[in-house]
Design a protein around this motif. Structure first.
Motif, PDB file in Angstrom:
ATOM      1  N   SER A   5       0.857  -1.184   0.000  1.00  0.00           N
ATOM      2  CA  SER A   5       0.000   0.000   0.000  1.00  0.00           C
ATOM      3  C   SER A   5       0.897   1.239   0.000  1.00  0.00           C
ATOM      4  O   SER A   5       1.774   1.377   0.847  1.00  0.00           O
ATOM      5  CB  SER A   5      -0.922   0.009   1.221  1.00  0.00           C
ATOM      6  N   MET A   6       0.683   2.105  -0.981  1.00  0.00           N
ATOM      7  CA  MET A   6       1.532   3.281  -1.126  1.00  0.00           C
ATOM      8  C   MET A   6       0.677   4.523  -1.303  1.00  0.00           C
ATOM      9  O   MET A   6      -0.272   4.526  -2.082  1.00  0.00           O
ATOM     10  CB  MET A   6       2.477   3.130  -2.316  1.00  0.00           C
ATOM     11  N   ALA A   7       1.019   5.573  -0.565  1.00  0.00           N
ATOM     12  CA  ALA A   7       0.292   6.835  -0.668  1.00  0.00           C
ATOM     13  C   ALA A   7       0.887   7.691  -1.787  1.00  0.00           C
ATOM     14  O   ALA A   7       2.094   7.925  -1.835  1.00  0.00           O
ATOM     15  CB  ALA A   7       0.349   7.589   0.653  1.00  0.00           C
ATOM     16  N   PHE A   8       0.011   8.142  -2.676  1.00  0.00           N
ATOM     17  CA  PHE A   8       0.351   9.076  -3.741  1.00  0.00           C
ATOM     18  C   PHE A   8      -0.430  10.369  -3.518  1.00  0.00           C
ATOM     19  O   PHE A   8      -1.378  10.410  -2.739  1.00  0.00           O
ATOM     20  CB  PHE A   8      -0.059   8.513  -5.113  1.00  0.00           C
ATOM     21  N   GLY A   9      -0.058  11.410  -4.246  1.00  0.00           N
ATOM     22  CA  GLY A   9      -0.867  12.622  -4.249  1.00  0.00           C
ATOM     23  C   GLY A   9      -2.248  12.330  -4.808  1.00  0.00           C
ATOM     24  O   GLY A   9      -2.455  11.329  -5.504  1.00  0.00           O
ATOM     25  N   ASP A  10      -3.196  13.201  -4.505  1.00  0.00           N
ATOM     26  CA  ASP A  10      -4.595  12.904  -4.852  1.00  0.00           C
ATOM     27  C   ASP A  10      -5.028  13.508  -6.185  1.00  0.00           C
ATOM     28  O   ASP A  10      -6.122  14.028  -6.313  1.00  0.00           O
ATOM     29  CB  ASP A  10      -5.535  13.373  -3.736  1.00  0.00           C
ATOM     30  N   ASN A  11      -4.227  13.435  -7.187  1.00  0.00           N
ATOM     31  CA  ASN A  11      -4.511  13.788  -8.570  1.00  0.00           C
ATOM     32  C   ASN A  11      -3.514  14.818  -9.063  1.00  0.00           C
ATOM     33  O   ASN A  11      -3.500  15.958  -8.629  1.00  0.00           O
ATOM     34  CB  ASN A  11      -5.935  14.308  -8.796  1.00  0.00           C
ATOM     35  N   LEU A  12      -2.678  14.390  -9.962  1.00  0.00           N
ATOM     36  CA  LEU A  12      -1.683  15.268 -10.548  1.00  0.00           C
ATOM     37  C   LEU A  12      -1.398  14.794 -11.978  1.00  0.00           C
ATOM     38  O   LEU A  12      -0.345  14.261 -12.279  1.00  0.00           O
ATOM     39  CB  LEU A  12      -0.397  15.251  -9.715  1.00  0.00           C
ATOM     40  N   PRO A  13      -2.392  14.985 -12.865  1.00  0.00           N
ATOM     41  CA  PRO A  13      -2.178  14.564 -14.258  1.00  0.00           C
ATOM     42  C   PRO A  13      -0.974  15.284 -14.863  1.00  0.00           C
ATOM     43  O   PRO A  13      -0.729  16.454 -14.520  1.00  0.00           O
ATOM     44  CB  PRO A  13      -3.474  15.010 -14.947  1.00  0.00           C
ATOM     45  N   PRO A  14      -0.241  14.635 -15.753  1.00  0.00           N
ATOM     46  CA  PRO A  14      -0.424  13.256 -16.222  1.00  0.00           C
ATOM     47  C   PRO A  14       0.292  12.211 -15.374  1.00  0.00           C
ATOM     48  O   PRO A  14       0.336  11.055 -15.746  1.00  0.00           O
ATOM     49  CB  PRO A  14       0.200  13.329 -17.622  1.00  0.00           C
TER      50      PRO A  14
ATOM     51  N   TYR B  83      -4.681   7.412  -2.564  1.00  0.00           N
ATOM     52  CA  TYR B  83      -4.506   8.790  -3.005  1.00  0.00           C
ATOM     53  C   TYR B  83      -4.907   9.764  -1.899  1.00  0.00           C
ATOM     54  O   TYR B  83      -6.045   9.731  -1.417  1.00  0.00           O
ATOM     55  CB  TYR B  83      -5.327   9.020  -4.277  1.00  0.00           C
ATOM     56  N   LEU B  84      -3.951  10.599  -1.507  1.00  0.00           N
ATOM     57  CA  LEU B  84      -4.148  11.505  -0.381  1.00  0.00           C
ATOM     58  C   LEU B  84      -3.687  12.910  -0.751  1.00  0.00           C
ATOM     59  O   LEU B  84      -2.819  13.083  -1.605  1.00  0.00           O
ATOM     60  CB  LEU B  84      -3.326  11.035   0.829  1.00  0.00           C
TER      61      LEU B  84
ATOM     62  N   MET C 167      -1.389  16.063  -0.484  1.00  0.00           N
ATOM     63  CA  MET C 167       0.057  16.019  -0.262  1.00  0.00           C
ATOM     64  C   MET C 167       0.424  16.155   1.215  1.00  0.00           C
ATOM     65  O   MET C 167       1.314  15.468   1.715  1.00  0.00           O
ATOM     66  CB  MET C 167       0.733  17.129  -1.066  1.00  0.00           C
ATOM     67  N   GLY C 168      -0.266  17.046   1.927  1.00  0.00           N
ATOM     68  CA  GLY C 168       0.061  17.274   3.328  1.00  0.00           C
ATOM     69  C   GLY C 168      -0.185  16.076   4.221  1.00  0.00           C
ATOM     70  O   GLY C 168       0.365  15.997   5.326  1.00  0.00           O
ATOM     71  N   ARG C 169      -1.008  15.124   3.770  1.00  0.00           N
ATOM     72  CA  ARG C 169      -1.313  13.942   4.587  1.00  0.00           C
ATOM     73  C   ARG C 169      -0.411  12.761   4.285  1.00  0.00           C
ATOM     74  O   ARG C 169      -0.475  11.734   4.974  1.00  0.00           O
ATOM     75  CB  ARG C 169      -2.778  13.543   4.369  1.00  0.00           C
ATOM     76  N   ILE C 170       0.437  12.893   3.277  1.00  0.00           N
ATOM     77  CA  ILE C 170       1.279  11.756   2.892  1.00  0.00           C
ATOM     78  C   ILE C 170       2.301  11.401   3.979  1.00  0.00           C
ATOM     79  O   ILE C 170       2.348  10.238   4.418  1.00  0.00           O
ATOM     80  CB  ILE C 170       1.948  12.017   1.530  1.00  0.00           C
ATOM     81  N   PRO C 171       3.117  12.341   4.463  1.00  0.00           N
ATOM     82  CA  PRO C 171       4.054  11.969   5.539  1.00  0.00           C
ATOM     83  C   PRO C 171       3.363  11.443   6.799  1.00  0.00           C
ATOM     84  O   PRO C 171       3.792  10.411   7.355  1.00  0.00           O
ATOM     85  CB  PRO C 171       4.817  13.273   5.804  1.00  0.00           C
ATOM     86  N   PRO C 172       2.275  12.081   7.289  1.00  0.00           N
ATOM     87  CA  PRO C 172       1.600  11.537   8.478  1.00  0.00           C
ATOM     88  C   PRO C 172       1.075  10.113   8.277  1.00  0.00           C
ATOM     89  O   PRO C 172       1.062   9.317   9.218  1.00  0.00           O
ATOM     90  CB  PRO C 172       0.448  12.521   8.707  1.00  0.00           C
ATOM     91  N   SER C 173       0.654   9.794   7.049  1.00  0.00           N
ATOM     92  CA  SER C 173       0.141   8.445   6.806  1.00  0.00           C
ATOM     93  C   SER C 173       1.235   7.394   6.986  1.00  0.00           C
ATOM     94  O   SER C 173       0.970   6.278   7.432  1.00  0.00           O
ATOM     95  CB  SER C 173      -0.465   8.343   5.399  1.00  0.00           C
ATOM     96  N   PHE C 174       2.460   7.757   6.652  1.00  0.00           N
ATOM     97  CA  PHE C 174       3.584   6.823   6.830  1.00  0.00           C
ATOM     98  C   PHE C 174       3.961   6.718   8.300  1.00  0.00           C
ATOM     99  O   PHE C 174       4.149   5.618   8.834  1.00  0.00           O
ATOM    100  CB  PHE C 174       4.785   7.285   6.004  1.00  0.00           C
ATOM    101  N   LYS C 175       4.040   7.854   8.957  1.00  0.00           N
ATOM    102  CA  LYS C 175       4.429   7.856  10.374  1.00  0.00           C
ATOM    103  C   LYS C 175       3.401   7.126  11.241  1.00  0.00           C
ATOM    104  O   LYS C 175       3.755   6.513  12.243  1.00  0.00           O
ATOM    105  CB  LYS C 175       4.625   9.293  10.850  1.00  0.00           C
ATOM    106  N   ALA C 176       2.131   7.190  10.828  1.00  0.00           N
ATOM    107  CA  ALA C 176       1.077   6.506  11.577  1.00  0.00           C
ATOM    108  C   ALA C 176       0.913   5.049  11.159  1.00  0.00           C
ATOM    109  O   ALA C 176       0.010   4.366  11.635  1.00  0.00           O
ATOM    110  CB  ALA C 176      -0.251   7.246  11.386  1.00  0.00           C
ATOM    111  N   ARG C 177       1.787   4.583  10.228  1.00  0.00           N
ATOM    112  CA  ARG C 177       1.765   3.194   9.756  1.00  0.00           C
ATOM    113  C   ARG C 177       0.453   2.839   9.075  1.00  0.00           C
ATOM    114  O   ARG C 177      -0.005   1.695   9.112  1.00  0.00           O
ATOM    115  CB  ARG C 177       2.075   2.217  10.900  1.00  0.00           C
ATOM    116  N   GLN C 178      -0.157   3.811   8.434  1.00  0.00           N
ATOM    117  CA  GLN C 178      -1.388   3.563   7.685  1.00  0.00           C
ATOM    118  C   GLN C 178      -1.103   2.999   6.298  1.00  0.00           C
ATOM    119  O   GLN C 178      -1.992   2.445   5.656  1.00  0.00           O
ATOM    120  CB  GLN C 178      -2.189   4.863   7.570  1.00  0.00           C
ATOM    121  N   VAL C 179       0.132   3.180   5.826  1.00  0.00           N
ATOM    122  CA  VAL C 179       0.548   2.656   4.521  1.00  0.00           C
ATOM    123  C   VAL C 179       1.927   2.020   4.655  1.00  0.00           C
ATOM    124  O   VAL C 179       2.658   2.276   5.623  1.00  0.00           O
ATOM    125  CB  VAL C 179       0.590   3.773   3.448  1.00  0.00           C
TER     126      VAL C 179
END
Length: 247
Positions: free
Chosen positions: A29-38, A68-69, A71-83
């Motif tokens: 499970s990997m967190a990416f930004g929540d939409n950044l075409p292309p 997809y999260l 951008m500001g939530r990406i580091p916290p998601s890793f630190k909280a072991r959500q991904v």
């Protein structure tokens, strides 16, 4: 050993190797930004960045589960072991939080955009002082020399980069910081909108280390790096880019 056995032996060895590789396969499970075409297309669960990461992980049997999260939530998601992993650290070192950095699957080519009609010159950080500037979330962490000294009244970071071309065209902001491919994509994606002529001020040196994925498992990081190297060597990496960027 009979001839048939000799023929079967290489196939059996290849199958055994494949089974051994699959034995350590994981769903990542990997967190990416929540939409950044292309680079990231959430509705399609695709995009340049997503496809490269997915295929690099698959090289040794791993499956990508993209989340997809903002951008500001990406580091916290890793630190909280959500991904299990994050695509980039948004300027915050994840090593103290158990992160293992991989090779960069993409490198964003960020430039300052201004309307050509304004005839602005941007060559040094002081040229931004007093100008209204809009950028993406985490930009001030990436480029403190250029952005950290700007006042809160003049500088804003926005997670929705699709509005950048329109706000620049309307004069709401004098300067926009964006990746070239992202800006061009959004500049031509809104029906009826015609982007005025712009100047590109390429004064920021791209640093591949800014766009490294972070994994919680060092072995999966190593597998990802091996898969990414294979994509480059095989030509598949260029093919993924061309799929999204060729007109």
């Amino acid at each position: 050993m009979n001839p048939a056995s000799r023929l079967l032996r290489p196939a059996a060895l290849a199958l055994a190797s494949a089974i051994a590789a699959q034995a350590g396969a994981a769903t990542v499970s990997m967190a990416f930004g929540d939409n950044l075409p292309p680079y990231i297309l959430v509705r399609e669960d695709a995009g340049i960045e997503v496809e490269i990461v997915r295929e690099a992980l698959a090289w040794r049997g791993h499956a990508l589960q993209a989340r997809y999260l903002p951008m500001g939530r990406i580091p916290p998601s890793f630190k909280a072991r959500q991904v299990d992993a994050i695509m980039m650290d948004v300027g915050e070192d994840m090593t103290p939080h158990g992160g293992y950095y991989g090779a960069p699957p993409v490198v964003y080519d960020n430039v300052f955009y201004t309307l050509k009609s304004r005839r602005l010159v941007i060559r040094k950080p002081q040229d931004l002082v007093g100008r209204s500037v809009m950028s993406f979330v985490g930009a001030a962490n990436r480029y403190p020399v250029w952005l950290a000294g700007l006042s809160r009244n003049d500088y804003v970071e926005n997670n929705h980069q699709e509005v950048q071309p329109q706000l620049l065209a309307l004069g709401r902001y004098e300067v926009v910081l964006s990746d070239r491919s992202v800006f061009r994509y959004y500049a031509r994606s809104k029906p009826g909108f015609v982007m005025p002529a712009v100047d590109e001020h390429s004064v920021i040196q791209a640093d591949p280390n800014d766009y490294r994925p972070v994994f919680r498992d060092a072995a999966i990081r190593d597998d990802f790096n091996a898969g990414l190297a294979h994509l480059h060597k095989s030509g598949r990496y260029r093919a993924i880019y061309d799929k999204y960027l060729k007109d």
